[in-house]
Write an enzyme that holds these catalytic residues in place. Structure first.
Site, mmCIF file in Angstrom:
data_model
loop_
_atom_site.group_PDB
_atom_site.id
_atom_site.type_symbol
_atom_site.label_atom_id
_atom_site.label_comp_id
_atom_site.label_asym_id
_atom_site.label_seq_id
_atom_site.Cartn_x
_atom_site.Cartn_y
_atom_site.Cartn_z
ATOM 1 N N ASN A 158 18.396 -1.957 -95.545
ATOM 2 C CA ASN A 158 17.966 -0.965 -96.474
ATOM 3 C C ASN A 158 18.960 0.339 -95.815
ATOM 4 O O ASN A 158 19.191 0.053 -94.662
ATOM 5 C CB ASN A 158 16.535 -0.480 -96.164
ATOM 6 C CG ASN A 158 15.511 -1.201 -97.084
ATOM 7 O OD1 ASN A 158 15.985 -1.335 -98.007
ATOM 8 N ND2 ASN A 158 14.437 -1.109 -96.221
ATOM 9 N N ALA A 212 17.437 -6.704 -90.905
ATOM 10 C CA ALA A 212 18.586 -6.090 -90.687
ATOM 11 C C ALA A 212 18.418 -6.044 -89.268
ATOM 12 O O ALA A 212 19.266 -5.716 -88.359
ATOM 13 C CB ALA A 212 19.438 -4.872 -91.646
ATOM 14 N N ASN A 213 17.086 -4.793 -89.408
ATOM 15 C CA ASN A 213 16.544 -4.179 -87.813
ATOM 16 C C ASN A 213 17.006 -5.286 -87.158
ATOM 17 O O ASN A 213 16.858 -5.375 -86.180
ATOM 18 C CB ASN A 213 15.183 -3.362 -87.900
ATOM 19 C CG ASN A 213 15.667 -2.308 -89.203
ATOM 20 O OD1 ASN A 213 17.080 -1.768 -89.359
ATOM 21 N ND2 ASN A 213 14.266 -1.521 -89.552
ATOM 22 N N THR A 216 10.704 4.409 -85.979
ATOM 23 C CA THR A 216 10.518 3.727 -87.006
ATOM 24 C C THR A 216 11.816 2.313 -86.200
ATOM 25 O O THR A 216 12.272 2.559 -84.941
ATOM 26 C CB THR A 216 12.632 4.286 -87.530
ATOM 27 O OG1 THR A 216 11.463 5.405 -88.215
ATOM 28 C CG2 THR A 216 12.153 3.019 -88.963
ATOM 29 N N ASP A 275 10.485 -4.016 -85.897
ATOM 30 C CA ASP A 275 11.488 -4.744 -85.753
ATOM 31 C C ASP A 275 12.260 -4.937 -84.370
ATOM 32 O O ASP A 275 12.982 -7.006 -83.970
ATOM 33 C CB ASP A 275 12.740 -3.846 -86.708
ATOM 34 C CG ASP A 275 12.260 -4.219 -87.818
ATOM 35 O OD1 ASP A 275 11.221 -4.876 -88.034
ATOM 36 O OD2 ASP A 275 12.271 -3.236 -88.948
HETATM 37 O O1 RIB Z 1 10.464 -1.264 -90.364
HETATM 38 C C1 RIB Z 1 11.002 0.341 -90.415
HETATM 39 C C2 RIB Z 1 11.871 -0.244 -91.523
HETATM 40 O O2 RIB Z 1 10.887 -0.582 -92.840
HETATM 41 C C3 RIB Z 1 12.663 0.706 -91.533
HETATM 42 O O3 RIB Z 1 14.489 0.630 -91.679
HETATM 43 C C4 RIB Z 1 13.084 0.275 -93.178
HETATM 44 O O4 RIB Z 1 14.128 0.338 -94.041
HETATM 45 C C5 RIB Z 1 12.096 0.082 -94.105
HETATM 46 O O5 RIB Z 1 12.634 -1.238 -94.561
#
Ligand code: RIB
Length: 303
Positions: free
Chosen positions: A11, A42-43, A242, A246
């Site tokens: 995203n 992606a994270n 945020t 991840d």
């Molecule tokens: O876990 C964080 C992610 O959750 C953010 O980067 C956002 O894109 C959502 O998907």
């Protein structure tokens, strides 16, 4: 070192800081608008790459500028993006993030993430071998995630399910899950209880061997085979949470792929996540291996 495979979302995160949550009809003055690559899949892949893992990702982006940017960004972090596919006439996934006192509220438009297909999973896992690691989350359709997990299991990989954001039908993934890693809210919603022992037993009766509950500022709990391991979070000034979860999972996957014991993998993950919360943004905030090793060094010097 084993390979890590991430099947999931990409995203573009559109972030704005706000003093409080606006009421319906209210217009607020926010600040610090930031556009940066995110997405749970992606994270997690970026965390693996930045922390020294050999990582491959599959997922879909739109045929727009964001899609191109997100793919390039992942490659810069050392992620093999050969299986990240661009879908024509579709927008990339977008997360609108409202940041209030370091905590985030997220609205998702899944865009191209909805278009992943079984062939994407097959291509990703073509060369997977026993002992490799598969990481999945729920920002892509569950039936396709299930297929990725089924293939990985068949090949003898370790499968790690991050059930976020929690969706109906997630139980279909349990028979293919070795480790499940919900946050506290997801754990309670999944099991119908916030009692760790009771909820974990329920998940384990579905065949899952290991449960890791990430607890934000309270650290994490790991439960397996009658064993409980906990650690508080590493104290750090929180700027933006945020991508912290991840980072935790990507970091843990790197150490498991390196053959480390789960307990030391979790300690490493906890320290990596503590760096992410100190910076704004998602992938950009994830530390490098050197930065996490520096925390271990500083802690050793203090004792
Ligand atoms: O876990 C964080 C992610 O959750 C953010 O980067 C956002 O894109 C959502 O998907």
């Amino acid at each position: 070192m084993r390979d890590i495979y991430v099947f999931g979302s990409l995203n573009m995160d559109l972030v704005i800081q706000s003093p409080y949550l606006p009421e319906a009809g209210e217009t607020l003055t926010g600040s610090g608008f930031l556009v940066n690559p995110g997405g749970k899949g992606a994270n997690q892949a970026a965390a693996c790459g930045k922390l020294g893992g050999r990582v491959h990702m599959a997922g879909c982006v739109g045929d727009d500028a964001f899609g191109q940017q997100m793919k390039e960004n992942l490659s810069r972090y050392g992620v093999d993006t050969g299986c990240v596919r661009s879908v024509e006439h579709v927008s990339s996934g977008i997360a609108v993030i409202l940041l209030i006192n370091g905590d985030n509220r997220i609205i998702l438009d899944q865009g191209a993430n909805a278009f992943v297909c079984v062939e994407d999973a097959e291509r990703l896992l073509k060369n997977a071998r026993p002992g490799d690691v598969l990481l999945v989350q729920l920002e892509t359709p569950i039936p396709i995630v299930k297929e990725a997990m089924r293939i990985a299991r068949e090949k003898g990989c370790i499968t790690i399910l991050n059930p976020a954001p929690l969706k109906e039908g997630v139980e279909a993934l349990f028979p293919y899950t070795d480790m499940i890693a919900p946050n506290e809210t997801e754990f309670a919603a999944l099991t119908g209880t916030d009692i760790l022992g009771k909820g974990s037993r329920m998940l384990m009766s579905a065949g899952i061997r290991e449960v890791i509950v990430t607890r934000g500022s309270k650290g994490y709990c790991y439960i397996s085979d009658g064993k409980l391991v906990t650690e508080d979070c590493i104290k750090a000034p929180v700027v933006d949470t945020t991508g912290a979860g991840d980072t935790f999972l990507g970091a843990m996957a790197v150490k498991l792929a390196d053959g480390e014991h789960i307990e030391s993998a979790l300690r490493f993950a906890n320290r990596a996540a503590a760096v992410t919360v100190q910076r704004r943004g998602a992938q950009v905030a994830i530390p490098t291996l050197l930065e996490v090793e520096e925390i271990f060094r500083a802690q050793r010097q203090r004792v």
